[in-house]
Design a protein around this motif. Structure first.
Motif, PDB file in Angstrom:
ATOM      1  N   TYR A 119       0.841  -1.199   0.000  1.00  0.00           N
ATOM      2  CA  TYR A 119       0.000   0.000   0.000  1.00  0.00           C
ATOM      3  C   TYR A 119       0.878   1.252   0.000  1.00  0.00           C
ATOM      4  N   ARG A 120       0.443   2.278  -0.684  1.00  0.00           N
ATOM      5  CA  ARG A 120       1.265   3.486  -0.821  1.00  0.00           C
ATOM      6  C   ARG A 120       0.745   4.668  -0.022  1.00  0.00           C
ATOM      7  N   THR A 121      -0.552   4.682   0.317  1.00  0.00           N
ATOM      8  CA  THR A 121      -1.153   5.832   0.991  1.00  0.00           C
ATOM      9  C   THR A 121      -2.085   5.377   2.108  1.00  0.00           C
ATOM     10  N   LEU A 122      -1.993   6.075   3.233  1.00  0.00           N
ATOM     11  CA  LEU A 122      -2.904   5.831   4.353  1.00  0.00           C
ATOM     12  C   LEU A 122      -3.663   7.130   4.630  1.00  0.00           C
ATOM     13  N   LEU A 123      -4.980   7.083   4.473  1.00  0.00           N
ATOM     14  CA  LEU A 123      -5.818   8.272   4.645  1.00  0.00           C
ATOM     15  C   LEU A 123      -6.766   8.077   5.835  1.00  0.00           C
ATOM     16  N   PRO A 124      -6.924   9.104   6.670  1.00  0.00           N
ATOM     17  CA  PRO A 124      -7.877   8.990   7.783  1.00  0.00           C
ATOM     18  C   PRO A 124      -9.314   9.027   7.267  1.00  0.00           C
ATOM     19  N   VAL A 125     -10.202   8.314   7.945  1.00  0.00           N
ATOM     20  CA  VAL A 125     -11.619   8.267   7.588  1.00  0.00           C
ATOM     21  C   VAL A 125     -12.441   8.567   8.834  1.00  0.00           C
ATOM     22  N   THR A 126     -13.355   9.528   8.722  1.00  0.00           N
ATOM     23  CA  THR A 126     -14.221   9.859   9.850  1.00  0.00           C
ATOM     24  C   THR A 126     -15.552   9.119   9.730  1.00  0.00           C
ATOM     25  N   GLY A 127     -16.304   9.109  10.799  1.00  0.00           N
ATOM     26  CA  GLY A 127     -17.595   8.421  10.808  1.00  0.00           C
ATOM     27  C   GLY A 127     -18.758   9.358  10.596  1.00  0.00           C
ATOM     28  N   TYR A 128     -18.509  10.540  10.045  1.00  0.00           N
ATOM     29  CA  TYR A 128     -19.569  11.512   9.791  1.00  0.00           C
ATOM     30  C   TYR A 128     -19.169  12.350   8.588  1.00  0.00           C
ATOM     31  N   LYS A 129     -20.120  13.055   8.007  1.00  0.00           N
ATOM     32  CA  LYS A 129     -19.835  13.869   6.824  1.00  0.00           C
ATOM     33  C   LYS A 129     -18.775  14.907   7.147  1.00  0.00           C
ATOM     34  N   ASN A 130     -17.731  14.949   6.331  1.00  0.00           N
ATOM     35  CA  ASN A 130     -16.594  15.837   6.583  1.00  0.00           C
ATOM     36  C   ASN A 130     -16.083  16.342   5.241  1.00  0.00           C
ATOM     37  N   ASP A 131     -15.994  17.654   5.113  1.00  0.00           N
ATOM     38  CA  ASP A 131     -15.542  18.249   3.850  1.00  0.00           C
ATOM     39  C   ASP A 131     -14.031  18.188   3.669  1.00  0.00           C
ATOM     40  N   ASP A 132     -13.304  17.862   4.726  1.00  0.00           N
ATOM     41  CA  ASP A 132     -11.842  17.910   4.665  1.00  0.00           C
ATOM     42  C   ASP A 132     -11.194  16.556   4.422  1.00  0.00           C
ATOM     43  N   CYS A 133     -11.926  15.492   4.661  1.00  0.00           N
ATOM     44  CA  CYS A 133     -11.320  14.173   4.461  1.00  0.00           C
ATOM     45  C   CYS A 133     -12.396  13.150   4.124  1.00  0.00           C
ATOM     46  N   MET A 134     -11.974  11.919   3.937  1.00  0.00           N
ATOM     47  CA  MET A 134     -12.904  10.859   3.606  1.00  0.00           C
ATOM     48  C   MET A 134     -13.783  10.546   4.817  1.00  0.00           C
ATOM     49  N   TYR A 135     -14.962  10.016   4.542  1.00  0.00           N
ATOM     50  CA  TYR A 135     -15.844   9.637   5.643  1.00  0.00           C
ATOM     51  C   TYR A 135     -16.719   8.458   5.228  1.00  0.00           C
ATOM     52  N   ALA A 136     -17.120   7.683   6.208  1.00  0.00           N
ATOM     53  CA  ALA A 136     -17.988   6.525   5.987  1.00  0.00           C
ATOM     54  C   ALA A 136     -19.173   6.636   6.936  1.00  0.00           C
ATOM     55  N   VAL A 137     -20.360   6.382   6.429  1.00  0.00           N
ATOM     56  CA  VAL A 137     -21.567   6.437   7.258  1.00  0.00           C
ATOM     57  C   VAL A 137     -22.318   5.123   7.114  1.00  0.00           C
ATOM     58  N   ASN A 138     -22.929   4.692   8.193  1.00  0.00           N
ATOM     59  CA  ASN A 138     -23.778   3.501   8.130  1.00  0.00           C
ATOM     60  C   ASN A 138     -25.149   3.869   8.674  1.00  0.00           C
ATOM     61  N   SER A 139     -26.063   4.161   7.741  1.00  0.00           N
ATOM     62  CA  SER A 139     -27.426   4.535   8.093  1.00  0.00           C
ATOM     63  C   SER A 139     -28.379   3.881   7.116  1.00  0.00           C
ATOM     64  N   ASN A 140     -29.652   3.785   7.538  1.00  0.00           N
ATOM     65  CA  ASN A 140     -30.666   3.114   6.714  1.00  0.00           C
ATOM     66  C   ASN A 140     -30.203   1.720   6.288  1.00  0.00           C
ATOM     67  N   ASP A 141     -29.484   1.041   7.227  1.00  0.00           N
ATOM     68  CA  ASP A 141     -29.026  -0.336   6.991  1.00  0.00           C
ATOM     69  C   ASP A 141     -28.103  -0.436   5.788  1.00  0.00           C
ATOM     70  N   THR A 142     -27.360   0.651   5.488  1.00  0.00           N
ATOM     71  CA  THR A 142     -26.444   0.654   4.353  1.00  0.00           C
ATOM     72  C   THR A 142     -25.129   1.311   4.757  1.00  0.00           C
ATOM     73  N   LEU A 143     -24.003   0.696   4.341  1.00  0.00           N
ATOM     74  CA  LEU A 143     -22.680   1.265   4.569  1.00  0.00           C
ATOM     75  C   LEU A 143     -22.242   2.004   3.311  1.00  0.00           C
ATOM     76  N   ARG A 144     -21.830   3.258   3.486  1.00  0.00           N
ATOM     77  CA  ARG A 144     -21.372   4.065   2.349  1.00  0.00           C
ATOM     78  C   ARG A 144     -20.033   4.715   2.687  1.00  0.00           C
ATOM     79  N   LEU A 145     -19.091   4.666   1.739  1.00  0.00           N
ATOM     80  CA  LEU A 145     -17.784   5.304   1.884  1.00  0.00           C
ATOM     81  C   LEU A 145     -17.683   6.424   0.855  1.00  0.00           C
ATOM     82  N   PHE A 146     -17.335   7.641   1.328  1.00  0.00           N
ATOM     83  CA  PHE A 146     -17.250   8.805   0.458  1.00  0.00           C
ATOM     84  C   PHE A 146     -15.826   9.336   0.427  1.00  0.00           C
TER      85      PHE A 146
END
Length: 501
Positions: A394-421
């Motif tokens: 792997y070449r890059t490690l990026l932080p991921v938050t658990g809520y909508k964030n304009d500065d970095c990647m984020y993942a949310v799990n709502s409505n029984d669905t997992l989404r990565l942005f």
């Protein structure tokens, strides 16, 4: 111009004469809002009545309409009740602030409007829809004019402050109190003016109305129908579960279908009768997906307050579809009555409210005799990431938050669905949580019905993607009973690893 102004003034005077209690309520509540603001929001007991003003106003307006109907039995009693309705706000003075912004408030707004439409008891669908359209037109017109008036008021205030350099600190109180005066008092008076019997006309003669229905809304509805049918075929072929958010699409689709069906009679050219005449049959596959998804999620996770309302809405939609399978019972009036009964039952009747059903359902799934806390300690499980991670490849490690964030990647799990942005809100991964967890267990070599060994934790906390990995900080699980499989409650993401090119 003079005639138009005179006609407008006459309509306003007529509205005031015909609706004295509503006018008094509008003036008083707008002034109370200003007083509440001037007090620095110290009078917290005023919040409940102010928030529930639309409900209280429409209750009084409905009673006025019933009282004015010729030949209505008990007109004297209705007249007394109409004048007493000015004091219906009193119980709301003791309303807890936390109890105001709840689903009960939204349901109350819906129910009181349905009750108003029902109050005329228009069995004929054309008459019912005509009244509903007149009401909607009055609300939208009043809201539009009130909004324009508010924008003009604040623009005048801003101009005076800027040009003459006075009232520099006045904008906050002006904006707030102007909103109370215009949207509570002004908008209410405008609504009373617009929603009068003499305004009832032939909506079909309105060119904009006809273009909107024939060339915009109906074609879009047909596209939605095709999309839902294709998705239904996919679900049937793959024998998979409908996604959680599909329920909202189905509700919108079925509701829009029957609303537009009712409006067809007002059109001079009706191009889509072939579709709307078979509306009940057309929406059946979508309704089937709705109930399959609802049943599965309730069976897996139990009732929650939103899921109770999901069932209630499903009951309303099902009743609507069944009613319109026959000409005799296919009446919007009956559908509105059904909606009022079901929504009111799960909102206002103690013992079967959405909160009560949620509590009973979750207690039934979580309670175990002898447990002092009322929970089965073995029903909940938390997998925390405390394991070394192999970064080779792997070449890059990026932080991921658990809520909508304009500065970095984020993942949310709502409505029984997992989404990565990604950083730009692009969707990098989406999957329903049951399928996601099934895949994680399979990769870790764990049978869903088996006890999860600690040796499988590292694999369960890493989601392998085509050219990357999503690493979780923790995954929280629970199971309804001792002999059932663990399901995901929620997940906290941690890092996103990109492979070397």
């Amino acid at each position: 111009m003079k005639k138009k102004i005179k006609a407008l003034v006459n309509r306003l005077l007529s509205a005031v004469r015909q609706h004295p209690v509503e006018v008094v309520m509008s003036v008083v509540f707008s002034l109370v809002g200003c007083i509440h603001y001037e007090s620095g929001y110290e009078y917290s007991f005023l919040v409940g009545p102010l928030v529930y003003f639309p409900v209280l106003f429409l209750v009084t307006y409905t009673l006025n309409g019933l009282m004015r109907q010729k030949g209505t039995k008990g007109a004297v009693g209705l007249r007394v009740l109409y004048y007493l309705s000015a004091f219906f706000f009193i119980p709301f003075l003791w309303m807890d602030d936390k109890a105001i912004w709840t689903p009960t408030y939204l349901v109350s707004l819906v129910v009181v409007q349905l009750v108003y439409l029902i109050s005329g008891w228009k069995r004929d669908n054309d008459d019912f829809v005509r009244v509903a359209l007149r009401y909607l037109k009055a609300v939208l017109s009043a809201g539009l004019l009130a909004g324009i008036a508010y924008l003009l008021a604040i623009s005048v205030n801003a101009s005076v402050r800027y040009i003459f350099e006075i009232w520099e600190d006045s904008y906050r109180w002006f904006y707030t109190e102007a909103a109370y005066l215009i949207f509570i008092c002004g908008m209410s008076l405008l609504f009373l003016m617009f929603n009068q019997e003499k305004e009832e006309g032939d909506e079909g003669s309105n060119r904009l109305f006809e273009v909107l229905l024939n060339y915009v809304l109906s074609p879009v509805l047909l596209i939605y129908a095709v999309i839902l049918y294709l998705y239904f075929i996919k679900v049937a072929v793959l024998w998979s579960l409908p996604k959680g958010a599909v329920a909202y699409i189905v509700v919108s689709f079925i509701s829009a279908t029957f609303v537009l069906k009712g409006c067809q009679v007002f059109l001079s050219k009706r191009y889509y009768d072939w579709f709307y005449k078979q509306a009940s049959w057309v929406v059946l596959p979508a309704l089937a997906m709705y109930w399959i998804g609802t049943y599965y999620r309730i069976n897996q996770y139990g009732f929650t307050e939103p899921r109770v309302y999901l069932v209630a809405v499903g009951g309303i939609l099902t009743g609507l579809v069944v009613l319109f399978l026959t000409k005799r019972w296919g009446r919007y009036l009956y559908a509105a009555c059904l909606a009022v009964v079901l929504l009111s039952a799960v909102t206002y009747i103690p013992g079967i409210t959405a909160k009560d059903i949620e509590r009973i359902s979750q207690e039934g799934r979580e309670n175990e005799p002898g447990n002092a806390k009322g929970y089965d300690r073995n029903s909940y499980m938390q997998i925390d990431n405390k394991y070394p991670l192999d970064l080779s490849g792997y070449r890059t490690l990026l932080p991921v938050t658990g809520y909508k964030n304009d500065d970095c990647m984020y993942a949310v799990n709502s409505n029984d669905t997992l989404r990565l942005f990604g950083k730009n809100d692009e969707v990098l991964y989406t999957k329903d949580i049951p399928s996601f967890w099934e895949g994680q267990l399979k990769n870790a070599g764990v049978n869903p019905s088996d006890t999860i060994p600690e040796s499988a934790y590292p694999d369960l906390l890493v989601l392998d993607m085509d050219s990357a990995k999503l690493v979780f900080q923790s995954i929280h699980l629970y199971r309804p009973s001792a002999d059932s499989a663990y399901t995901v409650s929620y997940m906290i993401p941690s890092f996103y690893l990109e492979k070397k090119k």
